[in-house]
Write a protein that holds these residues in place. Structure first.
Motif, mmCIF file in Angstrom:
data_model
loop_
_atom_site.group_PDB
_atom_site.id
_atom_site.type_symbol
_atom_site.label_atom_id
_atom_site.label_comp_id
_atom_site.label_asym_id
_atom_site.label_seq_id
_atom_site.Cartn_x
_atom_site.Cartn_y
_atom_site.Cartn_z
ATOM 1 N N ARG A 242 0.823 -1.204 0.000
ATOM 2 C CA ARG A 242 0.000 0.000 0.000
ATOM 3 C C ARG A 242 0.861 1.260 0.000
ATOM 4 O O ARG A 242 0.559 2.243 -0.681
ATOM 5 N N ARG A 243 1.937 1.214 0.764
ATOM 6 C CA ARG A 243 2.821 2.390 0.802
ATOM 7 C C ARG A 243 3.539 2.572 -0.524
ATOM 8 O O ARG A 243 3.749 3.704 -0.967
ATOM 9 N N GLU B 26 2.361 1.838 -3.452
ATOM 10 C CA GLU B 26 1.387 2.439 -4.365
ATOM 11 C C GLU B 26 1.256 3.936 -4.116
ATOM 12 O O GLU B 26 1.185 4.728 -5.067
ATOM 13 N N GLN B 27 1.209 4.324 -2.848
ATOM 14 C CA GLN B 27 1.088 5.740 -2.525
ATOM 15 C C GLN B 27 2.334 6.511 -2.942
ATOM 16 O O GLN B 27 2.249 7.616 -3.496
#
Length: 367
Positions: free
Chosen positions: A115-116, A118-119
């Motif tokens: 998730r990080r 992707e961010q």
């Protein structure tokens, strides 16, 4: 930044510890460890106490794989440790619970990392788009002028620093600028954006290099007034190509003059320079623009302080003009990369932005 090829090179320079995709060996490592332990346990007649190595498989998988693949590798690890066929240490309940906890935690960490990532990818894309909007690619042809360029920001991971340059065509001909604002890195980006915005307006309105310098000077003075103790200033070289003919007017504002490559000869233009921009002196003592007549294959080379003030291990400055005498036969498009390779080999550590802009007139280019 200057070309798509340059941007790709900058991405490749990032190590996988700084956001680039992990190398192949990182992806192979957990699988290789799993297979290696299994093969070693089957090929040796004496049981080996190497089952503890399997505990490293799930954490290694986190570095390169998503939650699903990490879970599968963790399950394979527990399975190999418990199947009697492999005879790996005959683990007790505590060992299995510990390995199960490590595998579960690795899956969670892999999910968070994904998730990080992707961010961070989204933020990097937005940042690169914004930086490219400030200093877009220079076209290979701008009117009758052929261009080649190179940019290397001093601050790692950025596309824009304290250097700026642009080549634009307008009602009064083709204008080019290369300069260096106070400071470098992200702190100088706002000043670069302001200066380039003023230059692009000046190309449409102002009739000569002196008028453009005065506009850029006023822009920096106004920006400095908005912030207490800002003291914004910039050095620059302005080029004003005549709409007809093979002449260019060159004005230096606190910046080293361009270098002329004519055949096999290399010479530095002799100019009467004015003060840096941003001091409020452009209308008073702007310097004198020199008119240079260009022959068929002449090339004008503009460079930033990152080139001219680079030092080798002994502290000696990079002898730019001297080194260029060995490159006079290099083509226009290849010359920036040739200079960068030579500069990188000369200076073990380059601490300032490196910018090159090479211009030549081409009568066959469309107006």
């Amino acid at each position: 930044m200057v070309k798509a090829k340059k941007a790709a090179t900058d991405v490749q320079r990032r190590s996988w510890l700084r956001g680039a995709p992990p190398p192949r060996w990182v992806r192979i490592l957990p699988v290789l460890l799993l297979v290696g332990v299994g093969v070693a346990s089957l090929t040796d007649s004496v049981p080996l106490d190497i089952g503890f190595l399997l505990g490293a498989v799930p954490p290694l998988a986190v570095l390169a794989y998503g939650p699903l693949a990490t879970a599968l590798l963790g399950a394979a690890t527990i399975g190999m440790l418990t199947i009697p066929f492999f005879n790996l240490d005959r683990p007790g309940n505590t060992d299995l619970v510990t390995l199960g906890f490590v595998a579960t935690l690795s899956v969670f960490v892999s999910f968070v990392r994904g998730r990080r990532d992707e961010q961070l990818d989204l933020e990097r894309t937005v940042a690169e788009t914004a930086q490219r909007a400030i200093v877009p690619d220079v076209r290979r042809r701008v009117g009758p002028v052929r261009c080649a360029s190179l940019y290397r920001a001093a601050e790692r991971g950025t596309l824009v620093g304290g250097d700026f340059f642009d080549v634009r065509t307008g009602p009064h001909g083709v204008r080019a600028v290369l300069g260096d604002v106070q400071g470098h890195g992200l702190s100088a980006v706002a000043t670069v954006a302001s200066v380039l915005g003023a230059f692009r307006e000046a190309v449409l309105d102002d009739v000569d290099a002196e008028a453009i310098a005065a506009r850029l000077d006023r822009r920096l003075v106004v920006d400095s007034a908005r912030t207490e103790h800002a003291e914004l200033f910039a050095t620059a070289v302005l080029l004003d190509f005549t709409p007809q003919g093979r002449e260019v007017r060159v004005l230096a504002c606190g910046h080293p003059p361009p270098i002329l490559l004519r055949g096999g000869a290399v010479s530095t233009l002799e100019l009467d320079p004015g003060p840096p921009l941003g001091l409020g002196l452009a209308d008073v003592m702007s310097g004198t623009a020199a008119t240079v007549a260009l022959l068929g294959e002449d090339r004008l080379l503009l460079a930033s302080d990152g080139v001219l003030e680079a030092r080798d291990a002994s502290g000696a400055f990079y002898p730019f003009a001297e080194r260029l005498t060995r490159m006079t036969g290099v083509g226009l498009d290849q010359l920036p990369d040739e200079i960068w390779a030579d500069l990188s080999g000369f200076a073990p550590k380059i601490q300032d932005d490196v910018t090159l802009l090479i211009l030549t007139l081409d009568d066959s280019a469309p107006e």
